[in-house]
Write a protein that holds these residues in place. Structure first.
Motif, short mmCIF file in Angstrom:
data_model
loop_
_atom_site.label_atom_id
_atom_site.label_comp_id
_atom_site.label_asym_id
_atom_site.label_seq_id
_atom_site.Cartn_x
_atom_site.Cartn_y
_atom_site.Cartn_z
N ILE A 26 12.50 -29.63 6.45
CA ILE A 26 13.68 -29.73 7.31
C ILE A 26 13.22 -30.24 8.67
CG2 ILE A 26 15.50 -28.43 8.46
CD1 ILE A 26 15.43 -26.49 6.08
N PRO A 27 13.79 -31.36 9.13
CA PRO A 27 13.33 -31.91 10.41
C PRO A 27 13.69 -31.00 11.57
CG PRO A 27 15.20 -33.15 9.56
CD PRO A 27 14.83 -32.15 8.51
N LYS A 28 12.76 -30.90 12.51
CA LYS A 28 12.97 -30.13 13.73
C LYS A 28 13.07 -31.12 14.88
CE LYS A 28 10.83 -25.93 12.13
NZ LYS A 28 9.91 -24.87 12.40
N TYR A 29 14.24 -31.18 15.47
CA TYR A 29 14.47 -32.11 16.57
C TYR A 29 14.14 -31.42 17.88
CZ TYR A 29 17.02 -34.32 12.81
OH TYR A 29 17.36 -34.88 11.61
N VAL A 53 10.75 -26.42 23.84
CA VAL A 53 9.33 -26.16 24.11
C VAL A 53 8.77 -25.00 23.28
CG1 VAL A 53 9.35 -27.14 26.43
CG2 VAL A 53 9.90 -24.72 26.12
N ALA A 54 9.64 -24.18 22.71
CA ALA A 54 9.22 -23.06 21.85
C ALA A 54 10.38 -22.76 20.91
CB ALA A 54 8.85 -21.85 22.69
N ASN A 55 10.20 -21.77 20.05
CA ASN A 55 11.20 -21.44 19.05
C ASN A 55 12.57 -21.17 19.66
OD1 ASN A 55 12.43 -20.71 16.61
ND2 ASN A 55 11.81 -18.59 16.84
N ASN A 98 19.44 -17.41 18.54
CA ASN A 98 19.10 -17.64 17.13
C ASN A 98 18.04 -18.71 16.94
OD1 ASN A 98 21.04 -15.77 16.47
ND2 ASN A 98 22.62 -17.29 16.11
N GLY A 99 17.42 -19.17 17.99
CA GLY A 99 16.41 -20.22 17.88
C GLY A 99 16.99 -21.58 18.23
N ALA A 100 16.13 -22.46 18.73
CA ALA A 100 16.55 -23.76 19.22
C ALA A 100 16.92 -24.74 18.11
CB ALA A 100 15.46 -24.36 20.10
N GLN A 101 16.61 -24.43 16.85
CA GLN A 101 16.91 -25.34 15.74
C GLN A 101 18.15 -24.91 14.96
OE1 GLN A 101 15.21 -28.16 15.43
NE2 GLN A 101 13.88 -27.57 17.12
N ASN A 102 18.90 -23.91 15.46
CA ASN A 102 20.05 -23.37 14.74
C ASN A 102 21.29 -23.37 15.63
OD1 ASN A 102 18.36 -22.57 12.51
ND2 ASN A 102 17.68 -20.86 13.78
N ARG A 153 26.28 -23.29 20.93
CA ARG A 153 26.00 -24.64 20.44
C ARG A 153 26.23 -24.70 18.94
NH1 ARG A 153 20.12 -27.34 20.90
NH2 ARG A 153 19.65 -25.82 19.29
N PHE A 154 27.04 -25.70 18.52
CA PHE A 154 27.26 -26.00 17.11
C PHE A 154 26.42 -27.21 16.76
CE2 PHE A 154 31.18 -24.10 18.65
CZ PHE A 154 31.46 -23.16 17.69
N LEU A 155 25.79 -27.20 15.59
CA LEU A 155 25.01 -28.33 15.11
C LEU A 155 25.72 -28.90 13.88
CD1 LEU A 155 21.41 -26.87 15.43
CD2 LEU A 155 22.62 -28.37 17.02
#
Length: 195
Positions: A26-29, A53-55, A98-102, A153-155
């Motif tokens: 899963i790509p992490k932007y 810069v971190a989780n 919930n983390g920067a990727q969610n 934030r919604f992704l």
């Protein structure tokens, strides 16, 4: 019987390792650019850049150009002078619950450096003879401040498209450091792109 347990353990190992590999694919932007959709209603514009810069942590910088209609939202006016913010540069730090990727709630702390016009005050000007002359006019100065914000934030579209709702308030430090004037900044509905 032992042979069946060994086969079962090997099968479980293969399944869990394949699931772990799928999760890693899963790509992490790490980068995001966004703009506030509500500011054009006030003849204003902003653009933000954010770097993960971190989780759960991200840092960024935002720049805003404010029009005449934005001053109606500003609470930084006094009974004597009219204050109008022309532009603002805002470095910020975000913490995602919930983390920067969610999809996530986030808290934000930011600094502010802005140019302000103060109209209706006495301004000193030196004439050709070298004498100081005072007149009622506009003084332009730069002021710093601090602020905080909260949002969600919604992704969308495979975590590439960002839709944010945010409320932020900033206070400028006046030249006399007695009164702190609060203003809504970094507030609104934002749309962005992650890469």
């Amino acid at each position: 019987m032992k042979k069946e347990y060994c086969i079962l353990l090997c099968a479980l190992g293969i399944v869990t390792s394949s699931l772990a590999q799928e999760k890693e694919n899963i790509p992490k932007y790490k980068n995001q650019v966004s703009t506030n959709l509500l500011l054009p209603l006030f003849q204003s514009f902003d653009l933000s850049y954010e770097r993960t810069v971190a989780n759960k942590w991200a840092v960024g910088i935002s720049g805003s150009l404010y029009g005449d209609d934005f001053s109606s939202l500003d609470t930084a006016s006094s009974t004597y002078y009219e204050l109008k913010t022309n532009f603002e540069v805002i470095p910020f730090v975000r913490f995602y619950l919930n983390g920067a990727q969610n999809k996530s709630h986030f808290f934000e702390i930011f600094g502010s450096l802005s140019e302000v016009d103060e109209t209706g005050r006495y301004v000193r000007r030196v004439n050709e003879e070298g004498y100081g002359v005072y007149y009622v006019g506009t003084k332009t100065f730069t002021v710093g401040g601090l602020g905080t914000g909260y949002g969600y934030r919604f992704l969308l579209m495979q975590n590439r498209l960002v839709l944010e709702a945010q409320l932020g308030i900033r206070t400028n430090f006046d030249s006399d450091y007695i009164f702190l004037n609060g203003t809504l900044v970094r507030t609104g509905i934002k749309i962005g792109y992650r890469f």
